[in-house]
Design a protein around this motif. Structure first.
Motif, PDB file in Angstrom:
ATOM      1  N   ALA A   2     -18.422 -22.018   1.389  1.00  0.00           N
ATOM      2  CA  ALA A   2     -17.060 -22.240   0.888  1.00  0.00           C
ATOM      3  C   ALA A   2     -16.113 -21.186   1.438  1.00  0.00           C
ATOM      4  N   ASP A   3     -16.583 -19.947   1.494  1.00  0.00           N
ATOM      5  CA  ASP A   3     -15.770 -18.876   2.077  1.00  0.00           C
ATOM      6  C   ASP A   3     -15.493 -19.148   3.551  1.00  0.00           C
ATOM      7  N   LEU A   4     -16.510 -19.608   4.259  1.00  0.00           N
ATOM      8  CA  LEU A   4     -16.362 -19.886   5.685  1.00  0.00           C
ATOM      9  C   LEU A   4     -15.348 -21.004   5.923  1.00  0.00           C
ATOM     10  N   LEU A   5     -15.374 -22.043   5.083  1.00  0.00           N
ATOM     11  CA  LEU A   5     -14.401 -23.131   5.209  1.00  0.00           C
ATOM     12  C   LEU A   5     -12.989 -22.621   4.967  1.00  0.00           C
ATOM     13  N   ASP A   6     -12.827 -21.773   3.947  1.00  0.00           N
ATOM     14  CA  ASP A   6     -11.498 -21.193   3.668  1.00  0.00           C
ATOM     15  C   ASP A   6     -10.989 -20.395   4.869  1.00  0.00           C
ATOM     16  N   ALA A   7     -11.867 -19.581   5.440  1.00  0.00           N
ATOM     17  CA  ALA A   7     -11.468 -18.744   6.578  1.00  0.00           C
ATOM     18  C   ALA A   7     -11.115 -19.591   7.794  1.00  0.00           C
ATOM     19  N   ALA A   8     -11.890 -20.656   8.029  1.00  0.00           N
ATOM     20  CA  ALA A   8     -11.630 -21.507   9.189  1.00  0.00           C
ATOM     21  C   ALA A   8     -10.305 -22.241   9.044  1.00  0.00           C
ATOM     22  N   GLU A 184     -15.660 -18.507  15.015  1.00  0.00           N
ATOM     23  CA  GLU A 184     -16.892 -17.734  14.903  1.00  0.00           C
ATOM     24  C   GLU A 184     -16.983 -17.107  13.511  1.00  0.00           C
ATOM     25  N   PRO A 185     -18.088 -17.350  12.802  1.00  0.00           N
ATOM     26  CA  PRO A 185     -18.250 -16.727  11.476  1.00  0.00           C
ATOM     27  C   PRO A 185     -18.262 -15.203  11.596  1.00  0.00           C
ATOM     28  N   SER A 186     -17.785 -14.536  10.570  1.00  0.00           N
ATOM     29  CA  SER A 186     -17.795 -13.072  10.557  1.00  0.00           C
ATOM     30  C   SER A 186     -19.214 -12.561  10.359  1.00  0.00           C
ATOM     31  N   TRP A 187     -19.402 -11.253  10.541  1.00  0.00           N
ATOM     32  CA  TRP A 187     -20.732 -10.661  10.345  1.00  0.00           C
ATOM     33  C   TRP A 187     -21.208 -10.882   8.920  1.00  0.00           C
ATOM     34  N   ARG A 188     -20.247 -10.942   7.972  1.00  0.00           N
ATOM     35  CA  ARG A 188     -20.622 -11.162   6.570  1.00  0.00           C
ATOM     36  C   ARG A 188     -21.273 -12.522   6.383  1.00  0.00           C
ATOM     37  N   HIS A 189     -20.691 -13.552   7.009  1.00  0.00           N
ATOM     38  CA  HIS A 189     -21.272 -14.889   6.887  1.00  0.00           C
ATOM     39  C   HIS A 189     -22.630 -14.959   7.585  1.00  0.00           C
ATOM     40  N   PHE A 190     -22.746 -14.295   8.746  1.00  0.00           N
ATOM     41  CA  PHE A 190     -24.038 -14.264   9.432  1.00  0.00           C
ATOM     42  C   PHE A 190     -25.094 -13.586   8.566  1.00  0.00           C
ATOM     43  N   PHE A 191     -24.717 -12.456   7.944  1.00  0.00           N
ATOM     44  CA  PHE A 191     -25.668 -11.708   7.131  1.00  0.00           C
ATOM     45  C   PHE A 191     -26.103 -12.516   5.917  1.00  0.00           C
ATOM     46  N   LEU A 192     -25.144 -13.139   5.228  1.00  0.00           N
ATOM     47  CA  LEU A 192     -25.498 -13.910   4.030  1.00  0.00           C
ATOM     48  C   LEU A 192     -26.320 -15.139   4.385  1.00  0.00           C
ATOM     49  N   ALA A 193     -25.990 -15.781   5.504  1.00  0.00           N
ATOM     50  CA  ALA A 193     -26.790 -16.930   5.926  1.00  0.00           C
ATOM     51  C   ALA A 193     -28.218 -16.492   6.244  1.00  0.00           C
ATOM     52  N   TRP A 194     -28.353 -15.318   6.877  1.00  0.00           N
ATOM     53  CA  TRP A 194     -29.689 -14.788   7.162  1.00  0.00           C
ATOM     54  C   TRP A 194     -30.412 -14.420   5.881  1.00  0.00           C
ATOM     55  N   LEU A 195     -29.699 -13.788   4.946  1.00  0.00           N
ATOM     56  CA  LEU A 195     -30.313 -13.336   3.701  1.00  0.00           C
ATOM     57  C   LEU A 195     -30.776 -14.510   2.847  1.00  0.00           C
ATOM     58  N   LEU A 196     -30.017 -15.611   2.872  1.00  0.00           N
ATOM     59  CA  LEU A 196     -30.341 -16.751   2.023  1.00  0.00           C
ATOM     60  C   LEU A 196     -31.346 -17.697   2.660  1.00  0.00           C
ATOM     61  N   ASP A 197     -31.912 -17.304   3.790  1.00  0.00           N
ATOM     62  CA  ASP A 197     -33.043 -18.049   4.328  1.00  0.00           C
ATOM     63  C   ASP A 197     -34.231 -17.806   3.408  1.00  0.00           C
ATOM     64  N   PRO A 198     -34.874 -18.873   2.882  1.00  0.00           N
ATOM     65  CA  PRO A 198     -35.985 -18.674   1.935  1.00  0.00           C
ATOM     66  C   PRO A 198     -37.076 -17.758   2.467  1.00  0.00           C
ATOM     67  N   GLN A 199     -37.382 -17.838   3.758  1.00  0.00           N
ATOM     68  CA  GLN A 199     -38.444 -17.010   4.303  1.00  0.00           C
ATOM     69  C   GLN A 199     -38.038 -15.534   4.315  1.00  0.00           C
ATOM     70  N   ILE A 200     -36.775 -15.250   4.629  1.00  0.00           N
ATOM     71  CA  ILE A 200     -36.300 -13.870   4.607  1.00  0.00           C
ATOM     72  C   ILE A 200     -36.314 -13.334   3.179  1.00  0.00           C
TER      73      ILE A 200
END
Length: 399
Positions: A2-8, A184-200
């Motif tokens: 949702a944050d990413l959509l707002d930013a875009a 391009e998503p910010s580093w914050r979006h990249f980090f949260l997407a990585w963090l919310l990977d179930p395996q991570i």
């Protein structure tokens, strides 16, 4: 997201973009977040085009509402849309009364969205009430979706010919007139997407358990506790967002507790084996929902074995350290070589580890000569701040 959509959309508005093209592939998500994204799309001055792609992608559950809200929507071949019936967070059915209330609320929302964009409102309602689902070709035939496009270029060409809804009219264009700018998503979006990977999230959880265990078993090391606490907090944050199985999470924490007990209880490995079983079974049960795939065995096996190896090594090192003689305090003096500074009869003063101590012979022997200044003696015990020494030692020159 949702944050990413707002930013875009904010960036698209600042750049004066003709439209925001969003490629969609989602199993669904939170109702509240979906409503926020729907409001963002409907209130945007920049038209939003949702494109379910590539082939094999889906717009399920909450994704159906986003498709209904978009000013333009499209699907690639071999994609699907539908199954928007609400379920509880863990994937289970809602109670009968609450189910009726939630379905009526959501069906009225999706019908109003479909009517506002001129699409098949009856189909969208069935997607909520009856979990209706359609392929891309069916969706276009039934006016659920506006376009069937093989790729982005094909979609833009079709929209340009028919016209893009903008303001009070339609804007026609040729794809050659457009310049596509990727957001391009910010580093914050990249980090949260990585963090919310179930395996991570799963790996962070086990690292956190191991780190906290190390710190509790060997206080003062600091680094394992800091790293473990950080990983554990990040994992708990991720797991509070992901649909987790409570039983699986509790089993993982229970397994870590069993390894901790192994340090204090003599179980001959029984607690460690039980902890290993708890970690393995908890890993299998951790995620259980239509939108989040279960952890693969090829990840579970090496991760559990690796963490168990680390915990077992900590237990071994702790047990080994407990068997070593003390290295601090007065008991650490036992076995040290001391230098005689003064001596009379069976008592005197010795110099050891930079300090002068009162000392007495372990077994005074009247026939044996007393130690002399500069002789080396061995500390055999410490009694009430008095060193008990043995005269059987090497003689060394005074320092």
């Amino acid at each position: 997201m949702a944050d990413l959509l707002d930013a875009a959309l904010k960036q698209a508005g600042q750049d004066g973009a003709l439209m925001l093209l969003v490629r969609l592939d989602t199993p669904g998500g939170s109702v509240e977040v979906m409503r926020r994204m729907v409001r963002t799309i409907r209130q945007s001055s920049v038209p939003v085009v949702l494109f379910v792609a590539p082939s094999g992608a889906r717009a399920a559950s909450a994704g159906v509402f986003l498709m209904a809200a978009a000013q333009v929507n499209a699907m690639a071949p071999q994609t699907t849309i539908g199954s928007a019936s609400p379920v509880a967070v863990g994937g289970e059915d809602i109670g009968k009364t609450m189910d009726t209330k939630v379905k009526n609320d959501l069906s009225s929302l999706i019908r109003s969205l479909a009517e506002a964009t001129g699409r098949n409102a009856a189909w969208y309602q069935r997607a909520v009430l009856e979990a209706e689902k359609s392929t891309a070709a069916q969706a276009v035939r039934e006016r659920v979706v506006d376009y069937l496009a093989t790729d982005t270029a094909d979609l833009l060409e079709q929209i340009g010919k028919r016209g893009l809804p903008a303001g009070d009219g339609n804007v026609r264009f040729s794809p050659s007139q457009l310049r596509i700018v990727a957001h391009e998503p910010s580093w914050r979006h990249f980090f949260l997407a990585w963090l919310l990977d179930p395996q991570i999230a799963y790996i962070l959880l086990l690292i956190g358990v191991a780190g906290v265990f190390f710190e509790l078993s060997t206080p003062g090391v600091i680094l394992p506790g800091v790293v473990g606490g950080l990983c554990l907090l990040l994992a708990l944050y991720a797991l509070s967002v992901l649909p987790t199985n409570a039983a699986g999470l509790l089993l993982l924490l229970f397994g870590g507790g069993l390894f901790l007990l192994e340090v204090h209880v003599t179980s001959y490995g029984l607690l460690s084996l039980s902890g290993l079983a708890a970690l393995f079974i908890g890993s299998l049960l951790l995620f259980r929902n239509d939108g989040v795939s279960a952890l693969p065995l090829r990840l579970i096996a090496p991760t559990v074995l690796g963490v168990c190896a680390l915990l077992s090594a900590a237990v071994w090192l702790l047990a080994k350290a407990q068997r070593l003689k003390p290295r601090v305090g007065v008991q650490a003096l036992v076995g040290s070589i001391a230098e005689v500074r003064q001596w009379a009869g069976s008592n005197g003063k010795v110099f050891v580890h930079g300090e002068i101590w009162n000392a007495a012979l372990d077994r005074p022997d009247a026939a044996a000569p007393p130690p002399k200044t500069g002789d080396a003696v061995v500390v055999v015990a410490v009694k009430d701040m008095l060193l008990v020494v043995s005269a059987q030692g090497e003689t060394r020159n005074p320092a």
